[in-house]
Design a protein around this motif. Structure first.
Motif, mmCIF file in Angstrom:
data_model
loop_
_atom_site.group_PDB
_atom_site.id
_atom_site.type_symbol
_atom_site.label_atom_id
_atom_site.label_comp_id
_atom_site.label_asym_id
_atom_site.label_seq_id
_atom_site.Cartn_x
_atom_site.Cartn_y
_atom_site.Cartn_z
ATOM 1 N N ARG A 66 -11.643 17.899 -11.159
ATOM 2 C CA ARG A 66 -12.397 16.728 -11.604
ATOM 3 C C ARG A 66 -13.844 16.841 -11.159
ATOM 4 O O ARG A 66 -14.116 17.178 -10.004
ATOM 5 C CB ARG A 66 -11.792 15.438 -11.054
ATOM 6 N N HIS A 72 -20.558 14.385 -13.705
ATOM 7 C CA HIS A 72 -19.937 14.056 -14.984
ATOM 8 C C HIS A 72 -20.889 13.289 -15.886
ATOM 9 O O HIS A 72 -21.075 13.630 -17.067
ATOM 10 C CB HIS A 72 -18.666 13.237 -14.723
ATOM 11 N N LYS A 179 -12.698 10.305 -17.295
ATOM 12 C CA LYS A 179 -12.793 10.198 -15.841
ATOM 13 C C LYS A 179 -13.455 11.417 -15.204
ATOM 14 O O LYS A 179 -13.675 11.433 -13.995
ATOM 15 C CB LYS A 179 -11.395 10.009 -15.245
ATOM 16 N N ASN A 181 -12.032 14.461 -15.415
ATOM 17 C CA ASN A 181 -11.034 15.518 -15.255
ATOM 18 C C ASN A 181 -11.287 16.590 -16.312
ATOM 19 O O ASN A 181 -11.584 16.269 -17.472
ATOM 20 C CB ASN A 181 -9.620 14.968 -15.433
ATOM 21 N N ASP A 210 -6.734 14.032 -8.884
ATOM 22 C CA ASP A 210 -6.517 12.672 -9.380
ATOM 23 C C ASP A 210 -7.388 11.667 -8.621
ATOM 24 O O ASP A 210 -7.858 11.955 -7.548
ATOM 25 C CB ASP A 210 -5.055 12.295 -9.237
#
Length: 210
Positions: A66, A72, A179, A181, A210
């Motif tokens: 992630r 991100h 998210k 990931n 996670d």
């Protein structure tokens, strides 16, 4: 005389002997035992050879993890801005990555590659929650994928540093969910793997952070 000749030959052999080193894809040194270890996951094994050095690389074929929130968001923002697309909060991003021309692409069936990517783009258009981006490191292989593809240069080399620190042959892809990931498949992929990964995201992104 024989002793002198033997010393010369021994010294010459030492001067021209190649040093062998073993590394992972992040250029971190590993032992030969780690390199030779049998794995349950799929790995790429690549060799780089020079006059003085042989580098043996062991690289994971699939990378799951992630991205941190800042990375991100910056990555998403950069992809949309540089592609000219309107910034969207699509659930899934597909990044098709071309490192540049290599033997794998040069000898591949260009018609088949182009047809498969036309099909991929048609599939993505039918998925409301997904956007696709084509990113290149070096441009000489871009025409292999066909016309009417909006390529983005990986500059600075964000995609390379995050997912593909070495040249994986025949290109690679990354799937990223909302998210952060991600599922990165490195080298010699089929577009069906991208489509299947989007059809079953719970399995695709399982096993990451996670």
């Amino acid at each position: 005389m024989r002793l002198t000749l033997l010393l010369i030959l021994t010294t010459s052999a030492g001067l021209f002997a190649q040093t062998e080193v073993y590394v992972n894809e992040w250029r971190e040194t590993i032992t030969k035992e780690e390199f030779d270890k049998e794995e349950t996951e799929s790995y790429f094994y690549l060799d780089y050879d020079s006059e003085e050095l042989i580098v043996h690389v062991k690289a994971k074929r699939v990378l799951k993890d992630r991205l941190d929130s800042r990375t991100h968001q910056l990555l998403r923002k950069s992809l949309y801005e540089r592609s000219g697309k309107e910034l969207d909060r699509k659930t899934y991003l597909v990044i098709v990555y071309s490192p540049g021309m290599d033997k794998c692409l040069r000898t591949g069936n260009r018609s088949s590659i182009r047809a498969s990517h036309r099909r991929l783009n048609a599939e993505i258009e039918n998925l409301e929650a997904t956007d696709i981006f084509y990113v290149y490191n070096k441009p000489e292989a871009n025409n292999t994928y066909g016309k009417n593809i909006n390529w983005i240069q990986d500059d600075p080399k964000t995609i390379q540093e995050l997912f593909f620190p070495i040249h994986f042959p025949c290109g690679s892809f990354v799937l990223i969910d909302k998210k952060g990931n991600y599922y990165a498949f490195r080298g010699e992929y089929a577009v069906d793997q991208i489509i299947e990964g989007l059809q079953d995201p719970e399995i695709t992104f399982s096993g990451g952070s996670d």
